[in-house]
Design a protein around this motif. Structure first.
Motif, PDB file in Angstrom:
ATOM      1  N   LEU A 170       0.814  -1.215   0.000  1.00 37.59           N
ATOM      2  CA  LEU A 170       0.000   0.000   0.000  1.00 37.59           C
ATOM      3  C   LEU A 170       0.848   1.265   0.000  1.00 37.59           C
ATOM      4  N   SER A 171       2.098   1.174   0.391  1.00 35.28           N
ATOM      5  CA  SER A 171       2.937   2.363   0.458  1.00 35.28           C
ATOM      6  C   SER A 171       3.218   2.960  -0.916  1.00 35.28           C
ATOM      7  N   SER A 172       3.049   2.188  -1.981  1.00 35.68           N
ATOM      8  CA  SER A 172       3.296   2.698  -3.333  1.00 35.68           C
ATOM      9  C   SER A 172       2.138   3.518  -3.865  1.00 35.68           C
ATOM     10  N   SER A 173       1.036   3.556  -3.131  1.00 37.70           N
ATOM     11  CA  SER A 173      -0.139   4.323  -3.543  1.00 37.70           C
ATOM     12  C   SER A 173      -0.496   5.302  -2.432  1.00 37.70           C
ATOM     13  N   ASP A 174      -0.430   6.580  -2.740  1.00 40.89           N
ATOM     14  CA  ASP A 174      -0.758   7.599  -1.737  1.00 40.89           C
ATOM     15  C   ASP A 174      -2.224   7.530  -1.341  1.00 40.89           C
ATOM     16  N   GLU A 237     -10.224  -3.068 -16.175  1.00 41.64           N
ATOM     17  CA  GLU A 237      -8.958  -3.541 -16.740  1.00 41.64           C
ATOM     18  C   GLU A 237      -7.794  -2.680 -16.256  1.00 41.64           C
ATOM     19  N   THR A 238      -7.949  -1.367 -16.340  1.00 37.76           N
ATOM     20  CA  THR A 238      -6.848  -0.498 -15.921  1.00 37.76           C
ATOM     21  C   THR A 238      -6.680  -0.499 -14.405  1.00 37.76           C
ATOM     22  N   LEU A 239      -7.770  -0.613 -13.669  1.00 36.70           N
ATOM     23  CA  LEU A 239      -7.654  -0.680 -12.213  1.00 36.70           C
ATOM     24  C   LEU A 239      -6.955  -1.965 -11.795  1.00 36.70           C
ATOM     25  N   SER A 240      -7.289  -3.074 -12.446  1.00 34.24           N
ATOM     26  CA  SER A 240      -6.614  -4.339 -12.150  1.00 34.24           C
ATOM     27  C   SER A 240      -5.131  -4.249 -12.477  1.00 34.24           C
ATOM     28  N   PHE A 241      -4.801  -3.619 -13.613  1.00 34.85           N
ATOM     29  CA  PHE A 241      -3.378  -3.464 -13.966  1.00 34.85           C
ATOM     30  C   PHE A 241      -2.642  -2.607 -12.937  1.00 34.85           C
ATOM     31  N   ALA A 242      -3.242  -1.490 -12.541  1.00 34.64           N
ATOM     32  CA  ALA A 242      -2.581  -0.607 -11.578  1.00 34.64           C
ATOM     33  C   ALA A 242      -2.356  -1.314 -10.244  1.00 34.64           C
ATOM     34  N   SER A 270       2.565   7.807  -8.340  1.00 40.74           N
ATOM     35  CA  SER A 270       3.389   8.721  -9.134  1.00 40.74           C
ATOM     36  C   SER A 270       4.347   7.979 -10.057  1.00 40.74           C
ATOM     37  N   ASP A 271       4.900   6.855  -9.598  1.00 41.91           N
ATOM     38  CA  ASP A 271       5.831   6.094 -10.441  1.00 41.91           C
ATOM     39  C   ASP A 271       5.133   5.559 -11.682  1.00 41.91           C
ATOM     40  N   LEU A 272       3.946   5.012 -11.494  1.00 40.13           N
ATOM     41  CA  LEU A 272       3.179   4.506 -12.631  1.00 40.13           C
ATOM     42  C   LEU A 272       2.754   5.652 -13.542  1.00 40.13           C
ATOM     43  N   PHE A 273       2.435   6.795 -12.974  1.00 40.51           N
ATOM     44  CA  PHE A 273       2.038   7.950 -13.772  1.00 40.51           C
ATOM     45  C   PHE A 273       3.178   8.392 -14.688  1.00 40.51           C
ATOM     46  N   GLN A 274       4.381   8.502 -14.142  1.00 40.12           N
ATOM     47  CA  GLN A 274       5.523   8.915 -14.948  1.00 40.12           C
ATOM     48  C   GLN A 274       5.913   7.850 -15.965  1.00 40.12           C
ATOM     49  N   LYS A 275       5.792   6.591 -15.593  1.00 37.81           N
ATOM     50  CA  LYS A 275       6.086   5.514 -16.536  1.00 37.81           C
ATOM     51  C   LYS A 275       5.116   5.534 -17.704  1.00 37.81           C
TER      52      LYS A 275
END
Length: 581
Positions: A170-174, A237-242, A270-275
């Motif tokens: 959970l720490s990877s998601s604010d 689909e995108t929620l499952s991927f995230a 943020s990491d996924l957003f920038q990727k």
């Protein structure tokens, strides 16, 4: 398959409950009319699983043993199919279809909610099996495998699905971290309130024990996190991927785009957003450029927005105008691209064709294929009224004002401008009269702004082309535009050479259909722009406006070479020319 009783054989048999001697006849495609449910339908029995057990067709809600047998038999069939698929049996696909096409039992089914996921996990190593999984199953399989079936610490309720999460990711998601902290704080407050109530002397012993049991169960259960979704682009689909990227950062979606970017913004990843932004920057194409630009404006990402606009300056005319996604280009974006001095085109007429095709798609939004140019011309030619003079067309006036229609000098193209009912009569009269006066004055053009009035000609160089030449004609003057690679180096040379009208490089048919000037000297203002892709971005090289007198003799007929080092294909070259007084 029809089952028929043999009453003669059944007389000599000892009576056994739920057992009869039957003969299977070949009346598979014949159905006999049923007289009554109580008489005939109860005599028919169906096979349960791959054993010799038979069950009645009627639904018995109390037959729990029969229901369990049906469940085990179905699981056995799925496992058999999985084994055939894993062993690369060529009949595996046929077996799977047979297993799934069997008639369902009318009995109530007791199915564990994770049975489908458990069966899917058996064939997870098959390359195409992941495409058959639902987004929920894909997340469940991955999270369980990486956590070794550990109990979840939280359950996210989002988009109608319960996603089981673990505290370690959970720490990877604010957003999820905040929801988890709030839920934990709320539970602590509730436990303190219930503990205070338990100490009250007025509460009897039995009620206090019940409260203690409830607190123990409530404290050990996972936290419930509720996340509402208001963005329509976010889906399962995108929620499952995230959520899968929380467990495995190497996961990749089926498509990078607005849905993934919106989901990452919602979850505060943020990491996924920038990727996602980096992947979108690398995948700009005619299929994605318009949607990516809209996403960049939505999230105010200037880097992605600039990259999309830069791509349109280079490939609006050469690539996007040949794709159906041209209809998704907004009015403001098209106008901004047309006004850009870096817009690449082979000639001014091609820009007009792209605009007419875009306008046709705006007026016919239900069309799913790109129309032929003849279809576009026919569509605008059949109108009786001038389009830009109508209320519907007045908002497109600025688009056509951004075109350099004075650079359309071919007779066939001018005839086409007159046939289509798009431009007002005053515009056509101004264009034709300017052509007449320019020819009459020996090519002198009225210039107020060279960057907006120069006539553009473009060429594209690929890796295999080391030399490229193009002959052009402007108001009776002929020029040869040249681009050549210097020996084995990566240096290219670009130049302009004036030709006599009888030069072999000039097409003989153009001599007959086009005018030619006998003027010996011609003052030309030209500008050479070279754009190439190097070091991960498009670079621009410019000669700047150059004024030169071009004569017919060999010494004065050629411009000074414009040389550039370090170019790599593709190379887009634009020659902009104008004839000042």
């Amino acid at each position: 398959m029809h089952i028929q009783w043999n009453h003669l054989s059944s007389r000599n048999m000892a009576f056994r409950p739920h057992t009869r001697l039957m003969f299977i006849t070949s009346h598979n495609l014949q159905k006999r009319p049923t007289r009554s449910v109580s008489a005939h339908s109860l005599c028919q029995r169906t096979q349960a699983g791959h054993t010799n057990r038979w069950q009645l067709a009627g639904a018995l809600g109390s037959d729990l043993l029969g229901q369990a047998q049906v469940q085990r038999a179905e699981e056995f069939g799925d496992k058999s199919a999985d084994r055939k698929i894993k062993s690369a049996d060529p009949s595996a696909l046929h077996w799977h279809e047979d297993a799934t096409s069997c008639p369902q039992s009318p009995l109530p089914r007791l199915i564990h909610p994770l049975s489908a996921s458990r069966r899917t996990r058996l064939c997870k190593d098959v390359t195409w099996s992941s495409k058959l999984d639902t987004p929920e199953e894909q997340f469940y399989i991955l999270s369980r495998r990486l956590t070794q079936n550990a109990k979840p610490d939280a359950v996210l309720e989002c988009l109608g699905v319960r996603w089981e999460l673990h505290c370690s990711v959970l720490s990877s998601s604010d957003t999820l971290s905040e929801l988890y902290a709030d839920s934990k704080k709320q539970r602590d407050v509730q436990l303190q309130e219930r503990a205070a109530v338990g100490k009250d002397s007025r509460v009897n012993r039995s009620q206090r024990e019940r409260e203690l049991v409830y607190r123990k169960w409530h404290h050990s259960g996972p936290f419930i996190l509720r996340l509402p979704v208001k963005d329509a682009s976010i889906n399962k689909e995108t929620l499952s991927f995230a959520l899968r990227t929380l467990y495995d950062p190497e996961e990749r979606p089926s498509e990078w785009g607005e849905a993934v970017l919106s989901t990452a913004a919602l979850l505060g990843m943020s990491d996924l957003f920038q990727k996602c932004l980096k992947e979108m920057l690398k995948n700009i194409s005619p299929l994605t450029v318009c949607s990516f630009h809209q996403v960049s404006c939505k999230f105010k990402e200037t880097v992605l927005q600039s990259a999309c606009e830069r791509w349109l300056e280079l490939f609006l005319v050469t690539k996007l105008s040949c794709h159906i996604k041209l209809r998704d280009m907004t009015f403001d974006l098209l106008l901004k691209t047309l006004l850009s001095p870096r817009l690449f085109t082979s000639n001014e007429y091609e820009v007009l064709r792209a605009v007419l095709c875009w306008l046709y798609l705006q007026l016919n939004p239900l069309r799913q294929t790109l129309p032929a140019h003849s279809t576009v011309i026919t569509f605008f030619s059949k109108e009786t009224a001038v389009f830009l003079e109508q209320p519907q067309g007045q908002k497109y006036i600025t688009i056509f004002q951004a075109l350099r229609m004075h650079g359309i000098t071919e007779w066939q193209h001018l005839q086409e401008l007159q046939n289509i009912r798009v431009l007002p009569e005053s515009w056509l009269l101004h264009i034709l009269s300017n052509h007449y006066h320019t020819l009459y004055s020996g090519g002198d053009m009225v210039l107020t702004d060279f960057s907006k009035q120069a006539i553009r000609f473009g060429m594209m160089l690929d890796r295999e082309q080391e030399c490229y030449a193009q002959t052009i004609s402007i108001y009776g003057f002929y020029f040869l535009l040249q681009a050549a690679k210097m020996e084995e180096s990566d240096t290219y040379s670009f130049s302009i050479e004036r030709l006599r009208h009888w030069d072999p490089a000039v097409c003989q048919s153009s001599i007959v259909s086009r005018p030619y000037s006998m003027r010996s000297d011609r003052s030309v203002c030209y500008h050479i722009t070279v754009q190439s892709f190097a070091s991960g971005q498009w670079q621009e090289h410019s000669s700047g406006p150059v004024n030169q007198e071009f004569g017919l003799c060999k010494r004065r007929s050629r411009s000074k070479p414009f040389q550039i080092e370090g170019l790599s294909s593709p190379i887009l070259v634009t020659f902009a020319l104008a004839f000042p007084f």
